[in-house]
Design a protein around this motif. Structure first.
Motif, PDB file in Angstrom:
ATOM      1  N   UNK A  17     -17.690 -30.639   7.987  1.00  0.00           N
ATOM      2  CA  UNK A  17     -17.541 -32.082   8.128  1.00  0.00           C
ATOM      3  C   UNK A  17     -16.134 -32.427   8.627  1.00  0.00           C
ATOM      4  N   UNK A  18     -15.137 -31.758   8.090  1.00  0.00           N
ATOM      5  CA  UNK A  18     -13.758 -31.976   8.522  1.00  0.00           C
ATOM      6  C   UNK A  18     -13.576 -31.596   9.999  1.00  0.00           C
ATOM      7  N   UNK A  19     -14.159 -30.487  10.408  1.00  0.00           N
ATOM      8  CA  UNK A  19     -14.070 -30.061  11.808  1.00  0.00           C
ATOM      9  C   UNK A  19     -14.824 -31.030  12.725  1.00  0.00           C
ATOM     10  N   UNK A  20     -15.969 -31.531  12.287  1.00  0.00           N
ATOM     11  CA  UNK A  20     -16.693 -32.533  13.073  1.00  0.00           C
ATOM     12  C   UNK A  20     -15.870 -33.807  13.227  1.00  0.00           C
ATOM     13  N   UNK A  24     -14.576 -35.647  16.723  1.00  0.00           N
ATOM     14  CA  UNK A  24     -14.702 -37.083  17.001  1.00  0.00           C
ATOM     15  C   UNK A  24     -13.320 -37.689  17.249  1.00  0.00           C
ATOM     16  N   UNK A  25     -12.341 -37.321  16.432  1.00  0.00           N
ATOM     17  CA  UNK A  25     -10.980 -37.846  16.599  1.00  0.00           C
ATOM     18  C   UNK A  25     -10.338 -37.371  17.899  1.00  0.00           C
ATOM     19  N   UNK A  26     -10.844 -36.282  18.467  1.00  0.00           N
ATOM     20  CA  UNK A  26     -10.328 -35.753  19.728  1.00  0.00           C
ATOM     21  C   UNK A  26     -10.877 -36.522  20.931  1.00  0.00           C
ATOM     22  N   UNK A  27     -11.780 -37.475  20.705  1.00  0.00           N
ATOM     23  CA  UNK A  27     -12.284 -38.302  21.788  1.00  0.00           C
ATOM     24  C   UNK A  27     -13.623 -37.888  22.356  1.00  0.00           C
ATOM     25  N   UNK A  44     -21.889 -33.083  21.248  1.00  0.00           N
ATOM     26  CA  UNK A  44     -20.652 -33.824  21.462  1.00  0.00           C
ATOM     27  C   UNK A  44     -20.054 -33.373  22.794  1.00  0.00           C
ATOM     28  N   UNK A  45     -19.582 -34.339  23.598  1.00  0.00           N
ATOM     29  CA  UNK A  45     -19.042 -34.021  24.922  1.00  0.00           C
ATOM     30  C   UNK A  45     -17.666 -34.645  25.127  1.00  0.00           C
ATOM     31  N   UNK A  46     -16.856 -33.951  25.908  1.00  0.00           N
ATOM     32  CA  UNK A  46     -15.553 -34.477  26.325  1.00  0.00           C
ATOM     33  C   UNK A  46     -15.408 -34.183  27.817  1.00  0.00           C
ATOM     34  N   UNK A 136     -11.644 -46.791  21.383  1.00  0.00           N
ATOM     35  CA  UNK A 136     -10.635 -46.927  22.438  1.00  0.00           C
ATOM     36  C   UNK A 136      -9.333 -46.231  22.039  1.00  0.00           C
ATOM     37  N   UNK A 137      -8.740 -45.571  22.985  1.00  0.00           N
ATOM     38  CA  UNK A 137      -7.487 -44.861  22.730  1.00  0.00           C
ATOM     39  C   UNK A 137      -7.659 -43.398  22.383  1.00  0.00           C
ATOM     40  N   UNK A 138      -8.858 -42.992  21.979  1.00  0.00           N
ATOM     41  CA  UNK A 138      -9.068 -41.593  21.599  1.00  0.00           C
ATOM     42  C   UNK A 138      -9.411 -40.702  22.787  1.00  0.00           C
TER      43      UNK A 138
END
Length: 156
Positions: A17-20, A24-27, A44-46, A136-138
């Protein structure tokens, strides 16, 4: 007589959960495949300028992280080729995607090969997909974090 509390390790699920949350926090944009309440798969995609980093989570032991070249018709659910991939337990796959060098780094993987089957999401789970875009911003956070970590303070 009471027994003293033993220190316990964080559970496997709390670490995942922490890694997920870090992803998410990485954008990353998150796709909940099969519906938001009980997804069958999480993707999840970046997106970089010419590449896409992504992770497909089917359960804690079936997670694939990858990077593909981004083309005009590229689709995360049907990627044919990757330049990097890692399949295994969520703990290691999520850490691998979080620490993957930026695509423009001289040592970043760049040789294309066929996408592993583990990246494919069952078509039945794609009938109902809930998308969560980054706050926004992430979006630029990942690029800045990785470039700072790999090149010091010099940003490309």
């Amino acid at each position: 007589m009471s027994q003293p509390c033993k220190e316990s390790q964080p559970s496997e699920w709390s670490e995942i959960d922490e890694l997920l949350r870090a992803v998410v926090a990485d954008g990353f944009t998150v796709y909940l495949c099969g519906g938001p309440d009980d997804p069958e798969a999480i993707v999840a995609t970046y997106a970089w300028e010419d590449h896409v980093d992504y992770v497909v989570i089917k359960d804690a032991h079936d997670v694939t992280a990858a990077r593909s070249r981004q083309s005009r018709d590229w689709d995360v659910f049907t990627a044919d080729a990757v330049v990097w991939s890692y399949h295994g337990h969520a703990r290691w796959a999520l850490r691998a995607i979080l620490d993957l060098l930026p695509p423009d780094h001289p040592q970043a993987p760049d040789d294309e090969y066929p996408a592993p089957e583990s990246l494919k999401v069952d078509e039945a789970h794609l009938r109902r997909v809930s998308v969560r875009t980054p706050r926004p911003g992430l979006v630029a956070r990942r690029a800045t974090r990785l470039r700072t970590a790999t090149w010091g303070c010099r940003l490309a």
